[in-house]
Design an enzyme around this catalytic site. Structure first.
Site: not given
Ligand code: AMP
Length: 171
Positions: A59, A96
């Site tokens: 995205r 995670e």
């Molecule tokens: P993070 O590495 O945990 O910051 O996760 C970020 C990536 O995971 C981004 O590329 C988001 O598109 C996706 N992502 C993580 N959590 C969500 C969520 N609750 N809703 C949509 N996309 C998420």
């Protein structure tokens, strides 16, 4: 930003139990909301001498490409492993549950490039941190990281404290 918030759909337990997924497809489908999101993403960086925009699969490609277009610079895709056809630089990072990796072509960035990093959601910050590491390994300079959505409880900001962070909508 209230207008944008109405265009984000919550999907419970996707892609796994316990995750509240922020679905941006209604936002990108609506021309006025899409325009507004891109305008707001670039607002702080119009005079920042950005030379390229980098976006994370998948995205981040949607928003990142449009931001690059508006700023009149090129777009660098940061991709999941095995997708890029030429020689790649790769970073591995922890999720995670399990691990993930991102790759970029070794010639994607010119030394001294001033890069704006774009993704849809800042959650735990692992993806953004890995993206910044990858860009710096290729001798790019990170100007800032910008997100449409920030999930503040997950404290992703604390993982990328070296860089300015811009987010449009906070939950
Ligand atoms: P993070 O590495 O945990 O910051 O996760 C970020 C990536 O995971 C981004 O590329 C988001 O598109 C996706 N992502 C993580 N959590 C969500 C969520 N609750 N809703 C949509 N996309 C998420």
């Amino acid at each position: 930003m209230i207008k944008l918030k109405t265009k984000i759909r919550d999907i419970a337990d996707f892609p796994q139990q316990g995750i509240l997924f922020k679905d941006i497809t209604p936002l990108v489908k609506d021309p006025a909301s899409l325009r507004l999101a891109i305008a707001e993403l670039i607002k702080p960086f119009k005079n920042s001498d950005i030379t390229a925009v980098a976006g994370m699969e998948a995205r981040g490609f949607i928003f990142g490409s449009l931001v690059a277009w508006e700023l009149g610079v090129g777009f660098i895709p940061l991709r999941k492993p095995g997708k890029l056809p030429y020689d790649v630089q790769r970073v591995d990072y922890d999720l995670e549950y399990g691990t993930a990796s991102l790759e970029a072509h070794i010639d994607a960035i010119e030394r001294g490039d001033r890069i704006l990093v774009i993704d849809d959601v800042l959650a735990t910050g692992g993806t953004a941190k890995a993206s910044c590491e990858l860009i710096e390994q290729l001798n790019g300079e990170i100007v800032a990281c910008a997100f449409v959505i920030e999930l503040t409880d997950l404290k992703g900001r604390e993982k990328i404290t070296n860089y300015p962070i811009h987010s449009l909508i906070q939950y």
